[in-house]
Design an enzyme around this catalytic site. Sequence first.
Site, PDB file in Angstrom:
ATOM      1  CB  CYS A  68     -22.891 -11.774 -11.162  1.00 39.67           C
ATOM      2  SG  CYS A  68     -24.352 -12.582 -10.475  1.00 39.67           S
ATOM      3  CG  HIS A 117      -3.829  -9.014  -1.301  1.00 33.53           C
ATOM      4  ND1 HIS A 117      -3.198  -8.222  -0.389  1.00 33.53           N
ATOM      5  CD2 HIS A 117      -3.453 -10.295  -1.006  1.00 33.53           C
ATOM      6  CE1 HIS A 117      -2.463  -8.973   0.431  1.00 33.53           C
ATOM      7  NE2 HIS A 117      -2.593 -10.228   0.066  1.00 33.53           N
ATOM      8  CG  PHE A 159      -4.601  -1.559   5.914  1.00 28.06           C
ATOM      9  CD1 PHE A 159      -5.536  -0.781   5.261  1.00 28.06           C
ATOM     10  CD2 PHE A 159      -4.762  -2.934   5.891  1.00 28.06           C
ATOM     11  CE1 PHE A 159      -6.607  -1.338   4.594  1.00 28.06           C
ATOM     12  CE2 PHE A 159      -5.833  -3.515   5.228  1.00 28.06           C
ATOM     13  CZ  PHE A 159      -6.755  -2.722   4.573  1.00 28.06           C
ATOM     14  NE  ARG A 160      -0.389  -3.755   9.820  1.00 32.28           N
ATOM     15  CZ  ARG A 160      -1.039  -4.401   8.841  1.00 32.28           C
ATOM     16  NH1 ARG A 160      -0.961  -3.991   7.599  1.00 32.28           N
ATOM     17  NH2 ARG A 160      -1.780  -5.463   9.116  1.00 32.28           N
ATOM     18  CB  CYS A 191     -28.902 -13.579 -12.709  1.00 34.94           C
ATOM     19  SG  CYS A 191     -27.535 -13.379 -11.562  1.00 34.94           S
ATOM     20  CB  ALA A 197      -0.941  -0.019   1.190  1.00 37.68           C
ATOM     21  CB  ILE A 199       8.679   3.907  -2.331  1.00 40.74           C
ATOM     22  CG1 ILE A 199       9.263   2.926  -3.315  1.00 40.74           C
ATOM     23  CG2 ILE A 199       7.234   4.219  -2.650  1.00 40.74           C
ATOM     24  CD1 ILE A 199       8.823   1.526  -3.113  1.00 40.74           C
TER      25      ILE A 199
HETATM   26  P1  NAD Z   1       0.504  -1.456   5.316  1.00 38.44           P
HETATM   27  O1  NAD Z   1      -0.411  -0.304   5.523  1.00 38.44           O
HETATM   28  O2  NAD Z   1       0.488  -2.531   6.314  1.00 38.44           O
HETATM   29  O3  NAD Z   1       1.991  -0.910   5.249  1.00 38.44           O
HETATM   30  C1  NAD Z   1       2.357   0.135   4.413  1.00 38.44           C
HETATM   31  C2  NAD Z   1       3.820   0.449   4.687  1.00 38.44           C
HETATM   32  O4  NAD Z   1       4.252   1.380   3.729  1.00 38.44           O
HETATM   33  C3  NAD Z   1       4.062   1.052   6.073  1.00 38.44           C
HETATM   34  O5  NAD Z   1       5.118   0.349   6.691  1.00 38.44           O
HETATM   35  C4  NAD Z   1       4.459   2.507   5.768  1.00 38.44           C
HETATM   36  O6  NAD Z   1       5.454   2.984   6.660  1.00 38.44           O
HETATM   37  C5  NAD Z   1       4.994   2.397   4.370  1.00 38.44           C
HETATM   38  N1  NAD Z   1       4.776   3.580   3.532  1.00 38.44           N
HETATM   39  C6  NAD Z   1       3.663   4.344   3.411  1.00 38.44           C
HETATM   40  N2  NAD Z   1       3.833   5.265   2.461  1.00 38.44           N
HETATM   41  C7  NAD Z   1       5.095   5.098   1.981  1.00 38.44           C
HETATM   42  C8  NAD Z   1       5.868   5.755   0.991  1.00 38.44           C
HETATM   43  N3  NAD Z   1       5.380   6.778   0.289  1.00 38.44           N
HETATM   44  N4  NAD Z   1       7.129   5.325   0.769  1.00 38.44           N
HETATM   45  C9  NAD Z   1       7.662   4.287   1.483  1.00 38.44           C
HETATM   46  N5  NAD Z   1       6.979   3.637   2.436  1.00 38.44           N
HETATM   47  C10 NAD Z   1       5.707   4.028   2.676  1.00 38.44           C
HETATM   48  O7  NAD Z   1       0.258  -1.999   3.836  1.00 38.44           O
HETATM   49  P2  NAD Z   1       0.606  -3.430   3.220  1.00 38.44           P
HETATM   50  O8  NAD Z   1       1.869  -3.936   3.780  1.00 38.44           O
HETATM   51  O9  NAD Z   1       0.470  -3.303   1.760  1.00 38.44           O
HETATM   52  O10 NAD Z   1      -0.550  -4.389   3.768  1.00 38.44           O
HETATM   53  C11 NAD Z   1      -1.859  -3.948   3.918  1.00 38.44           C
HETATM   54  C12 NAD Z   1      -2.919  -4.624   3.075  1.00 38.44           C
HETATM   55  O11 NAD Z   1      -3.840  -3.609   2.716  1.00 38.44           O
HETATM   56  C13 NAD Z   1      -2.469  -5.197   1.773  1.00 38.44           C
HETATM   57  O12 NAD Z   1      -2.954  -6.479   1.755  1.00 38.44           O
HETATM   58  C14 NAD Z   1      -3.165  -4.397   0.671  1.00 38.44           C
HETATM   59  O13 NAD Z   1      -3.817  -5.263  -0.209  1.00 38.44           O
HETATM   60  C15 NAD Z   1      -4.237  -3.609   1.372  1.00 38.44           C
HETATM   61  N6  NAD Z   1      -4.360  -2.196   0.925  1.00 38.44           N
HETATM   62  C16 NAD Z   1      -4.209  -1.857  -0.391  1.00 38.44           C
HETATM   63  C17 NAD Z   1      -4.302  -0.526  -0.783  1.00 38.44           C
HETATM   64  C18 NAD Z   1      -4.134  -0.185  -2.249  1.00 38.44           C
HETATM   65  O14 NAD Z   1      -4.502  -0.975  -3.102  1.00 38.44           O
HETATM   66  N7  NAD Z   1      -3.540   0.960  -2.564  1.00 38.44           N
HETATM   67  C19 NAD Z   1      -4.533   0.470   0.151  1.00 38.44           C
HETATM   68  C20 NAD Z   1      -4.697   0.091   1.507  1.00 38.44           C
HETATM   69  C21 NAD Z   1      -4.594  -1.240   1.887  1.00 38.44           C
END
Ligand code: NAD
Length: 242
Positions: A128, A120, A32-33, A153, A21, A232
């Site tokens: 559907c 994911h 998420f985190r 349907c 994410a 990143i």
């Molecule tokens: P996570 O939220 O657990 O972790 C994201 C990590 O990325 C964190 O450690 C954070 O410090 C870091 N981060 C945030 N922005 C950053 C940046 N610009 N540069 C570098 N690091 C950065 O997310 P996860 O590990 O992908 O797991 C969460 C789950 O949530 C996944 O399964 C995903 O499918 C889902 N999710 C997806 C999306 C999306 O599709 N964009 C968005 C939210 C959650």
Amino acid sequence: MKNELKQLLRESSDIVFFGGAGTSTESGIPDFRSDAGLYRISTELLLPPETILSHGFFKRYPEHFYAFYKLQMIHPKAKPGVAHVTLANLELQGKLNGVITQNIDGLHQMAGSQKVLELHGSIHRNYCMKCHAFYPLQAILESNDEVPLCTICGGMIKPDVVLYEENLDTDIIEQSVRAVESAKVLIVGGTSLMVNPAASLINYFQGDKLVLINRTPTPFDRSADLVLRGNIGEILSEAVKD
Ligand code: NAD
């Protein structure tokens, strides 16, 4: 440290990127985190995102699931960020063999990446549950406040995203394992590496250099050859500058 990544990208091929994410936060999609992540956004239901985005919750309370999903997980105006574009260019140059993503937003493909493994699933595919008719994202958006229903349907439409309590697609896992196993350089970025089985993919890496790019520490930092803290998009784009 950043020069080391520059040199690595200049000299290497057979690179694979594995992200989460955090790759899309610079496109305005919350993770998420992080501090601004979905865990901190108190939902009307006062439940963690894992509960709302679970298979059981979807089946029991589809209207609440969709209210949250449409508001928090779908970002129709989001555009690829510098990280997505840099990775697409590396693929074009023949250096990057593919992207494995935990994201469901489709931004890697929008940036031009051809080889994307979506662990994911994707918000852009919807089916559907009764007759399996396909629906694009637009159908979900057009359902407004309602649960989206099949126009053929009347069955309920489910996004092709892997909800909590659901299994990952075995074919995608196998392809991802093969990609990681055959990579010489594995760049892991924008993921907390807290979500399994996705995170455990790293254990299949047997190449030369494991690079971790994340704003915050991860459980795999000690296994990495190079750990870069920061955004990143900035880190990757600087590393490919002449
Ligand atoms: P996570 O939220 O657990 O972790 C994201 C990590 O990325 C964190 O450690 C954070 O410090 C870091 N981060 C945030 N922005 C950053 C940046 N610009 N540069 C570098 N690091 C950065 O997310 P996860 O590990 O992908 O797991 C969460 C789950 O949530 C996944 O399964 C995903 O499918 C889902 N999710 C997806 C999306 C999306 O599709 N964009 C968005 C939210 C959650």
